[in-house]
Design an enzyme around this catalytic site. Structure first.
Site, PDB file in Angstrom:
ATOM      1  N   ARG A 115       0.820  -1.205   0.000  1.00  0.00           N
ATOM      2  CA  ARG A 115       0.000   0.000   0.000  1.00  0.00           C
ATOM      3  C   ARG A 115       0.852   1.252   0.000  1.00  0.00           C
ATOM      4  O   ARG A 115       1.980   1.257   0.516  1.00  0.00           O
ATOM      5  CB  ARG A 115      -0.898   0.050   1.247  1.00  0.00           C
ATOM      6  CG  ARG A 115      -1.929  -1.079   1.281  1.00  0.00           C
ATOM      7  CD  ARG A 115      -2.758  -1.003   2.529  1.00  0.00           C
ATOM      8  NE  ARG A 115      -1.903  -0.828   3.698  1.00  0.00           N
ATOM      9  CZ  ARG A 115      -2.278  -0.212   4.805  1.00  0.00           C
ATOM     10  NH1 ARG A 115      -3.494   0.285   4.910  1.00  0.00           N
ATOM     11  NH2 ARG A 115      -1.437  -0.097   5.816  1.00  0.00           N
ATOM     12  N   ASP A 157       6.950  -3.592  10.870  1.00  0.00           N
ATOM     13  CA  ASP A 157       5.541  -3.358  11.214  1.00  0.00           C
ATOM     14  C   ASP A 157       5.281  -3.387  12.724  1.00  0.00           C
ATOM     15  O   ASP A 157       4.362  -2.739  13.222  1.00  0.00           O
ATOM     16  CB  ASP A 157       4.618  -4.359  10.490  1.00  0.00           C
ATOM     17  CG  ASP A 157       5.004  -5.797  10.722  1.00  0.00           C
ATOM     18  OD1 ASP A 157       6.098  -6.051  11.279  1.00  0.00           O
ATOM     19  OD2 ASP A 157       4.227  -6.694  10.332  1.00  0.00           O
ATOM     20  N   SER A 213       8.353  -5.093   6.204  1.00  0.00           N
ATOM     21  CA  SER A 213       8.250  -6.163   7.203  1.00  0.00           C
ATOM     22  C   SER A 213       9.025  -7.417   6.803  1.00  0.00           C
ATOM     23  O   SER A 213       8.448  -8.496   6.603  1.00  0.00           O
ATOM     24  CB  SER A 213       6.785  -6.495   7.435  1.00  0.00           C
ATOM     25  OG  SER A 213       6.080  -5.327   7.747  1.00  0.00           O
TER      26      SER A 213
HETATM   27 MG    MG Z   1       0.002  -7.180   9.573  1.00  0.00          MG
END
Ligand code: MG
Ligand code: ADP
Length: 894
Positions: free
Chosen positions: A524, A639, A585
């Site tokens: 995103r 994250d 991440s």
């Molecule tokens: Mg997640």
């Protein structure tokens, strides 16, 4: 007058509906802990949690305490669906006065009967066997039962009044008496009343019977209730047979408006006026009396026996049930009626005979109808509490009224159907409920005990004690220290990666930021606006085609730049240069807030030329190649850090981030002086623990079960992320599936038959655990899941399945708590505090959607770290918002 009498005995349908409602209310009252003591319908738990499934096998003794007699039985079951049990029995007459004598003498006598019976009837094989002989004790008095083999007598009835028994455990008394006898290998396994036995005898293979109605001298009913509703018993899973004791229904006056003057007289003349009002309308002990009082009243009104001697009607009990049955079962003519009445000493006319027959029919018909009302209440209650639209159930029926009155069955069936149209009850005749049924109860109890042992053997290794968890906590602490140490970091299983994030938000951050989120479920691009009023965001999801994920690094990062440009264009941001935070991440060796070397790709990415490179640099170079100059990458973060930061904006105490989704990880604020891998001693730094790899050095090997090892071996990274594989969403379903396979193999589930589907890897999803564990057994959903897996599951299979899921998810939550306990305790010690108050920002679907995970996690954490007050906040979009906030804090503190 006759018509009026008949009308008063006939209850209109709408009134029956109301009665059914009252009965249901009273049942709920009896089941609830708060109202149980006052309830008239007692709803006593029986601790019988299963019905026979036909596999029961072996020899079972039964001893039944009857009026003036003791009956002993030996029942042999062959595991053949209970089609042909073999039975031997004997009655023993009680000595005069024993029913009112000493309790000890009574139990000694029962024990003698047992031992004499065994000596006379059993083969040497049974009597010399080393194995104990299980005994079921039929004890038809009101008891406070607390286990299948533990019951305190509340009060005697039926003419018994032995001393020294009320308030004592009668199972214990019988066992002690038996132990004094030879042979003494008899063990009392179960105590029950006769209603329960009736239900148990009607079960044949593949046809469970879950209700029993006994329409005899008295009246009673039992049924299989959802165990969690039986609040008087501790059992919360599965079902338990409840003895309704519905004979007392109406003792609070609910039945007053249907009572006839005859009923009132019967009650007044009984030995317990005002009690057992329902039973006195339906029990065969009372039907003759009701008829007698009706005849007295009608005679007085000159509607019957005019001008003849009716003195005999004054005699209590002259009218027996047998008389009534003889009168009503005679379909043609009244000759039999005349004979019966004449034998009694009456001189009936032809008209009298017809009228007496009508009265008898009305009284008995009403009794049958009222039984149907009770049954309908139970049917509807079962249907509702089982969350079913329709209920199909078998009902065992026994008793004098049922056997003697030809229309009883028809009335019971049709009236209950009228009152509970959503239920379809099939009535089954029961034979010798108290004897054979008691053997069944005993057999089922032993089957369940054996199954319980086997289940515990399978699940035992997954159940962790407090000490186990303390050990995990200590090991985590040790690995944390090793990860932080300059010289030990390389070999630590918990990497403790510095993030170069040294402050959590303080709420004064302002501005617009760009954010990237790569490595979660979607890629995103976001714009995040942090203002006085709060944080607002706009975002766009972009697809990264597999060809790019697995192509070259250059192409991957150029694709990312293309997405950013597209987003900026759409958002009208092309002219501004906004600070950018990048949630990435994947495991990185961070060397600065905006400098991070990729250690390894995961989650399906394999783009070449990236491992070992600075990810931020790769992004900047791609921007350069694409001639995109308006990009200012301020920070790269994991994250977990984003989750902590996004919660930190609202709660300054949030200094821990936790993720429990596909994988699991945590971060927290550590003192710089403890971070041996980064220069400097001042302040704090957020440490990305990468705790999923905890145990990869073997330190958790003692915890891994057979199931964990199988799951690990079939992953793409065997031996890696061992802690994560005990906890996170990607693995829990698979662990459950492995357990189910083993349990099926051991014949504990699905009758030993696993579907082909269940053999498929990852077919059992972690979200199934959430559905299955939801309180109150949402059975419909469980059935849907099982159907999807093509499994033929009984109710008990569902209950066991739920226990498996609970065990696996509880362990996951507890281990997660042990890890967190190590973190909060370390923070508390770091700061030299007696008590630490801290918040955790949490993200991840497993944590958010599983019905018990967060509760179990928090409860265990309290136990393991009692000096820390830890609160949990769900993070909303940690990777987007968090990335912006890391950038914002960096700008603020720059
Ligand atoms: Mg997640
Ligand atoms: P990620 O960790 O990749 O960001 P999520 O936090 O959404 O993703 O977690 C996805 C994981 O959550 C999946 O492994 C899935 O098994 C699990 N999951 C999905 N739905 C549920 C649910 N209802 N209950 C428990 N776990 C779930």
């Amino acid at each position: 007058q006759i018509q009026r009498a008949l009308r008063s005995l006939c209850i209109p349908l709408e009134r029956l509906h109301i009665m059914k409602g009252h009965m249901m209310q009273d049942m709920c009252k009896g089941l609830s802990r708060q109202t149980h003591a006052q309830a008239k319908v007692r709803m006593l738990p029986t601790y019988i949690c299963s019905t026979p499934n036909g596999t029961e096998k072996g020899n079972f003794l039964v001893v039944e305490l009857c009026q003036n007699q003791v009956r002993t039985l030996l029942v042999t079951l062959y595991g053949d669906g209970n089609m042909s049990p073999q039975m031997m029995y004997k009655f023993f007459d009680m000595p005069e006065g024993m029913m009112q004598g000493e309790g000890e003498a009574l139990f000694n006598f029962i024990a003698q009967c047992v031992s004499q019976f065994l000596a006379e009837t059993t083969t040497p094989e049974i009597s010399t066997s080393e194995e104990f002989l299980p005994l079921g004790f039929v004890f038809p008095f009101t008891c406070q039962q607390t286990q299948l083999d533990k019951a305190e007598l509340l009060s005697w009835s039926k003419g018994f009044s032995c001393s020294g028994v009320v308030g004592k455990d009668v199972v214990q008394m019988l066992q002690s008496a038996i132990n004094k006898q030879e042979p003494s290998h008899v063990q009392v396994v179960a105590l029950m009343n006769d209603t329960v036995g009736t239900m148990m005898t009607c079960c044949t293979e593949g046809r469970p019977c879950e209700i029993a109605v006994v329409a005899d001298k008295g009246s009673n009913c039992c049924f299989m209730a959802e165990a969690y509703l039986v609040e008087m018993a501790e059992e919360t899973s599965g079902r338990m047979c409840v003895n309704t004791e519905w004979g007392c229904f109406g003792d609070d006056g609910t039945l007053n408006d249907i009572l006839t003057p005859y009923d009132v007289s019967v009650d007044e003349e009984s030995c317990n006026p005002g009690e057992k009002r329902f039973e006195k309308l339906v029990g065969t002990l009372y039907l003759g009396e009701i008829v007698r009082h009706a005849l007295i009243a009608l005679t007085a009104e000159k509607a019957l026996f005019t001008g003849t001697d009716t003195a005999v009607l004054k005699e209590k009990g002259v009218f027996t049930m047998q008389h009534i049955l003889d009168i009503i079962n005679n379909e043609d003519g009244t000759s039999d009626v005349k004979r019966v009445l004449e034998v009694l000493g009456l001189q009936p006319s032809e008209r009298d005979c017809g009228r007496v027959q009508q009265i008898c029919r009305a009284v008995v018909g009403r009794a049958a109808t009222l039984h149907a009302v009770g049954l309908a209440a139970i049917l509807s209650y079962m249907c509702q509490t089982r969350d079913m639209e329709t209920l199909m159930v078998n009902v065992g029926v026994e008793g004098e009224l049922y056997k003697g009155y030809r229309r009883f069955e028809e009335i019971l069936q049709s009236v209950s159907r009228l009152l509970s149209p959503e239920c379809l009850a099939t009535l089954l005749p029961s034979r010798d409920g108290s004897g054979r049924g008691a053997a069944m109860v005993t057999a089922v109890a032993l089957r369940l005990a054996a199954q319980r042992r086997a289940v515990n053997e399978v699940l035992g290794p997954l159940r962790l004690t407090h000490a186990d968890l303390e050990k995990v906590q200590a090991l985590m602490r040790q690995e944390m220290e090793r990860g932080l140490g300059k010289n030990t970091n390389a070999t630590a299983s918990v990497r403790m990666l510095p993030t170069y994030v040294s402050h959590t938000p303080d709420g004064t951050e302002r501005g617009d930021f760009l954010a990237l989120d790569l490595g979660g479920t979607n890629f995103r691009v976001l714009v995040v606006r942090v203002t006085e009023e709060g944080i607002s965001m706009a975002s766009e999801i972009y697809v990264i085609p597999a060809a790019i994920m697995q192509g070259t690094g250059d192409a991957l990062f150029e694709h990312i730049i293309d997405c950013i440009v597209d987003f900026q264009t759409k958002q009208n941001l092309m002219t501004q240069t906004l600070p950018l935070g990048f949630t990435f991440s994947f495991p990185c060796q961070q060397v600065g807030l905006d400098k991070a070397l990729l250690l390894t790709w995961t989650k399906g990415f394999t783009a070449s030329g990236c491992v070992g490179q600075d990810v931020v640099q790769l992004l900047r170079e791609a921007a350069h190649r694409k001639q995109h100059s308006g990009l200012r990458v301020v920070a790269l973060l994991n994250d977990t850090v984003g989750t902590m930061m996004s919660c930190g904006y609202d709660d300054p105490k949030c200094e821990i981030g936790l993720i429990v989704g596909t994988g699991t990880n945590a971060c927290y604020m550590e003192e710089m002086r403890n971070v041996g891998t980064v220069e400097g001693d001042q302040g704090r730094m957020c440490i990305n623990m990468e705790w999923g790899a905890f145990g990869d050095n073997g330190c958790l090997d003692h915890l891994f079960t057979h199931f964990d090892r199988v799951v690990d071996e079939t992953t793409i990274n065997p031996g890696k992320q061992r802690f994560e594989k005990l906890i996170s969403g990607m693995y829990l379903g698979e662990i459950v599936r492995q357990i189910l396979l083993v349990m099926t193999e051991k014949q504990l589930l699905f009758q030993g038959r696993a579907s082909a589907k269940l053999q498929t890897r990852n077919i059992f999803q972690t979200k199934f655990l959430s559905t299955i564990e939801l309180n109150g057994l949402a059975l419909r959903q469980i059935r849907t899941i099982l159907n999807e897996l093509e499994l033929d599951a009984s109710f008990e299979d569902s209950v066991l399945l739920r226990e498996v899921c609970q065990t696996v998810s509880l362990r996951a939550a507890q281990l997660c708590a042990a890890g967190l306990a190590a973190v909060v305790e370390k923070m508390r010690e770091n700061r030299g505090l007696e008590r630490l108050s801290v918040s955790v920002g949490v993200d991840g679907t497993l944590y958010k959607l599983h019905p018990c995970f967060s509760y179990n996690l928090q409860k265990t954490l309290k136990e393991l770290a009692p000096n820390c007050d830890v609160s949990f906040h769900l993070s909303e979009d940690g990777s987007g918002k968090g990335a912006a906030l890391v950038a914002a804090v960096a700008c603020r503190t720059a």
